[in-house]
Design a protein around this motif. Sequence first.
Motif, PDB file in Angstrom:
ATOM      1  N   ALA A  18      -0.898  -8.230  -6.214  1.00 13.83           N
ATOM      2  CA  ALA A  18      -2.007  -8.012  -7.152  1.00 13.83           C
ATOM      3  C   ALA A  18      -3.340  -7.965  -6.418  1.00 13.83           C
ATOM      4  CB  ALA A  18      -2.018  -9.113  -8.209  1.00 13.83           C
ATOM      5  N   ALA A  19      -3.540  -8.858  -5.463  1.00 13.91           N
ATOM      6  CA  ALA A  19      -4.788  -8.864  -4.693  1.00 13.91           C
ATOM      7  C   ALA A  19      -4.932  -7.587  -3.869  1.00 13.91           C
ATOM      8  CB  ALA A  19      -4.841 -10.091  -3.782  1.00 13.91           C
ATOM      9  N   THR A  20      -3.833  -7.119  -3.308  1.00 15.80           N
ATOM     10  CA  THR A  20      -3.872  -5.881  -2.532  1.00 15.80           C
ATOM     11  C   THR A  20      -4.206  -4.697  -3.424  1.00 15.80           C
ATOM     12  OG1 THR A  20      -2.294  -6.737  -0.923  1.00 15.80           O
ATOM     13  CG2 THR A  20      -2.512  -4.350  -1.053  1.00 15.80           C
ATOM     14  N   ALA A  21      -3.603  -4.627  -4.591  1.00 20.53           N
ATOM     15  CA  ALA A  21      -3.898  -3.530  -5.514  1.00 20.53           C
ATOM     16  C   ALA A  21      -5.368  -3.579  -5.942  1.00 20.53           C
ATOM     17  CB  ALA A  21      -2.987  -3.600  -6.733  1.00 20.53           C
ATOM     18  N   SER A  66     -15.478  -5.732   4.844  1.00 18.77           N
ATOM     19  CA  SER A  66     -14.899  -6.995   4.401  1.00 18.77           C
ATOM     20  C   SER A  66     -13.599  -6.776   3.618  1.00 18.77           C
ATOM     21  CB  SER A  66     -15.903  -7.802   3.577  1.00 18.77           C
ATOM     22  OG  SER A  66     -16.287  -7.087   2.443  1.00 18.77           O
ATOM     23  N   MET A  67     -13.542  -5.709   2.823  1.00 14.11           N
ATOM     24  CA  MET A  67     -12.303  -5.413   2.100  1.00 14.11           C
ATOM     25  C   MET A  67     -11.183  -5.006   3.054  1.00 14.11           C
ATOM     26  SD  MET A  67     -13.531  -3.411  -1.286  1.00 14.11           S
ATOM     27  CE  MET A  67     -14.297  -4.245  -2.639  1.00 14.11           C
ATOM     28  N   ALA A  68     -11.521  -4.260   4.092  1.00 10.87           N
ATOM     29  CA  ALA A  68     -10.510  -3.875   5.086  1.00 10.87           C
ATOM     30  C   ALA A  68      -9.987  -5.104   5.826  1.00 10.87           C
ATOM     31  CB  ALA A  68     -11.088  -2.865   6.066  1.00 10.87           C
ATOM     32  N   LEU A  69     -10.881  -6.027   6.167  1.00 11.05           N
ATOM     33  CA  LEU A  69     -10.431  -7.273   6.797  1.00 11.05           C
ATOM     34  C   LEU A  69      -9.537  -8.076   5.859  1.00 11.05           C
ATOM     35  CD1 LEU A  69     -13.557  -8.616   8.715  1.00 11.05           C
ATOM     36  CD2 LEU A  69     -11.464  -7.668   9.663  1.00 11.05           C
ATOM     37  N   ALA A  70      -9.909  -8.133   4.583  1.00 13.82           N
ATOM     38  CA  ALA A  70      -9.099  -8.870   3.611  1.00 13.82           C
ATOM     39  C   ALA A  70      -7.723  -8.226   3.452  1.00 13.82           C
ATOM     40  CB  ALA A  70      -9.820  -8.936   2.266  1.00 13.82           C
ATOM     41  N   LEU A  71      -7.668  -6.891   3.433  1.00  7.62           N
ATOM     42  CA  LEU A  71      -6.379  -6.199   3.336  1.00  7.62           C
ATOM     43  C   LEU A  71      -5.515  -6.467   4.574  1.00  7.62           C
ATOM     44  CD1 LEU A  71      -7.450  -2.803   1.756  1.00  7.62           C
ATOM     45  CD2 LEU A  71      -5.911  -4.488   0.746  1.00  7.62           C
ATOM     46  N   ALA A  72      -6.131  -6.471   5.744  1.00  8.60           N
ATOM     47  CA  ALA A  72      -5.377  -6.758   6.974  1.00  8.60           C
ATOM     48  C   ALA A  72      -4.852  -8.195   6.958  1.00  8.60           C
ATOM     49  CB  ALA A  72      -6.252  -6.517   8.195  1.00  8.60           C
ATOM     50  N   TRP A  73      -5.690  -9.126   6.502  1.00  3.66           N
ATOM     51  CA  TRP A  73      -5.260 -10.517   6.423  1.00  3.66           C
ATOM     52  C   TRP A  73      -4.118 -10.672   5.428  1.00  3.66           C
ATOM     53  CZ3 TRP A  73      -5.148 -14.029   2.405  1.00  3.66           C
ATOM     54  CH2 TRP A  73      -4.808 -15.334   2.760  1.00  3.66           C
ATOM     55  N   LEU A  74      -4.234 -10.034   4.264  1.00  2.00           N
ATOM     56  CA  LEU A  74      -3.166 -10.093   3.259  1.00  2.00           C
ATOM     57  C   LEU A  74      -1.861  -9.529   3.805  1.00  2.00           C
ATOM     58  CD1 LEU A  74      -4.940  -9.097  -0.059  1.00  2.00           C
ATOM     59  CD2 LEU A  74      -3.623 -11.169   0.327  1.00  2.00           C
ATOM     60  N   ASN A  75      -1.955  -8.429   4.532  1.00  2.00           N
ATOM     61  CA  ASN A  75      -0.752  -7.816   5.091  1.00  2.00           C
ATOM     62  C   ASN A  75      -0.084  -8.742   6.107  1.00  2.00           C
ATOM     63  OD1 ASN A  75       1.082  -5.621   5.251  1.00  2.00           O
ATOM     64  ND2 ASN A  75       0.162  -5.058   7.213  1.00  2.00           N
ATOM     65  N   THR A  76      -0.881  -9.389   6.948  1.00  2.00           N
ATOM     66  CA  THR A  76      -0.324 -10.324   7.929  1.00  2.00           C
ATOM     67  C   THR A  76       0.310 -11.526   7.235  1.00  2.00           C
ATOM     68  OG1 THR A  76      -1.996  -9.639   9.527  1.00  2.00           O
ATOM     69  CG2 THR A  76      -0.879 -11.713   9.959  1.00  2.00           C
ATOM     70  N   ALA A  77      -0.369 -12.061   6.236  1.00  2.00           N
ATOM     71  CA  ALA A  77       0.179 -13.212   5.500  1.00  2.00           C
ATOM     72  C   ALA A  77       1.459 -12.818   4.759  1.00  2.00           C
ATOM     73  CB  ALA A  77      -0.865 -13.749   4.524  1.00  2.00           C
ATOM     74  N   ILE A 117       1.248   0.068  -1.538  1.00  2.00           N
ATOM     75  CA  ILE A 117       0.154   0.051  -2.512  1.00  2.00           C
ATOM     76  C   ILE A 117      -1.098   0.682  -1.922  1.00  2.00           C
ATOM     77  CG2 ILE A 117      -1.450  -1.494  -3.713  1.00  2.00           C
ATOM     78  CD1 ILE A 117       0.980  -3.327  -4.195  1.00  2.00           C
ATOM     79  N   VAL A 118      -1.436   0.319  -0.696  1.00  2.00           N
ATOM     80  CA  VAL A 118      -2.628   0.882  -0.060  1.00  2.00           C
ATOM     81  C   VAL A 118      -2.454   2.389   0.133  1.00  2.00           C
ATOM     82  CG1 VAL A 118      -4.029   0.871   2.048  1.00  2.00           C
ATOM     83  CG2 VAL A 118      -3.292  -1.280   1.028  1.00  2.00           C
ATOM     84  N   MET A 119      -1.275   2.807   0.546  1.00  2.00           N
ATOM     85  CA  MET A 119      -1.015   4.227   0.723  1.00  2.00           C
ATOM     86  C   MET A 119      -1.120   4.978  -0.605  1.00  2.00           C
ATOM     87  SD  MET A 119       2.041   5.696   3.081  1.00  2.00           S
ATOM     88  CE  MET A 119       3.194   6.026   1.801  1.00  2.00           C
ATOM     89  N   ALA A 120      -0.580   4.410  -1.659  1.00  2.00           N
ATOM     90  CA  ALA A 120      -0.663   5.042  -2.981  1.00  2.00           C
ATOM     91  C   ALA A 120      -2.108   5.132  -3.461  1.00  2.00           C
ATOM     92  CB  ALA A 120       0.178   4.267  -3.986  1.00  2.00           C
ATOM     93  N   SER A 121      -2.920   4.121  -3.154  1.00  2.00           N
ATOM     94  CA  SER A 121      -4.325   4.170  -3.577  1.00  2.00           C
ATOM     95  C   SER A 121      -5.084   5.255  -2.827  1.00  2.00           C
ATOM     96  CB  SER A 121      -5.003   2.815  -3.390  1.00  2.00           C
ATOM     97  OG  SER A 121      -5.360   2.594  -2.052  1.00  2.00           O
TER      98      SER A 121
END
Length: 143
Positions: A18-21, A66-77, A117-121
């Motif tokens: 949900a956070a990634t979307a 900042s959103m790109a960093l958050a997406l990278a962090w979410l992906n790693t987690a 999700i990121v690819m679809a967006s």
Amino acid sequence: MNATAPPTNLLKRLAMVAATAFLAINLWTGAPLFALWVGSRVVGDTTLSMKAVFVVVIVLAVLVFSMALALAWLNTAYDRLIGRPSREARMTWMRSMRAEGDAQERLDIGMTALEQIVMASVYLAVISLLVWFFFLAHYSVTG
């Protein structure tokens, strides 16, 4: 999804999805709109100024970064949560020109739900832009 996963693990995964979307959609919509809103507060009442343009560009750059960093962090987690092996990050210029291992590595690891999700967006953003540009934006050229 693994049917034997503990409920907390499933809830964490759903929260990350949900956070990634949310971030992926707001990367294309919310960040530019917010930057324009902040710029509109700087403009004043009459004319556009370079100060307002710089404010919009800086706010947009900070938000997107900042959103790109958050997406990278979410992906790693998410990778750690599902037990996906960590990938060695090699810079493009440090890779072999043949890059045989990279293609096999992508086939072996696959894509996670977050990456999909990121690819679809991105696909949705590009298709929306093309539909708007070719079918909805009606400009008349007057001389």
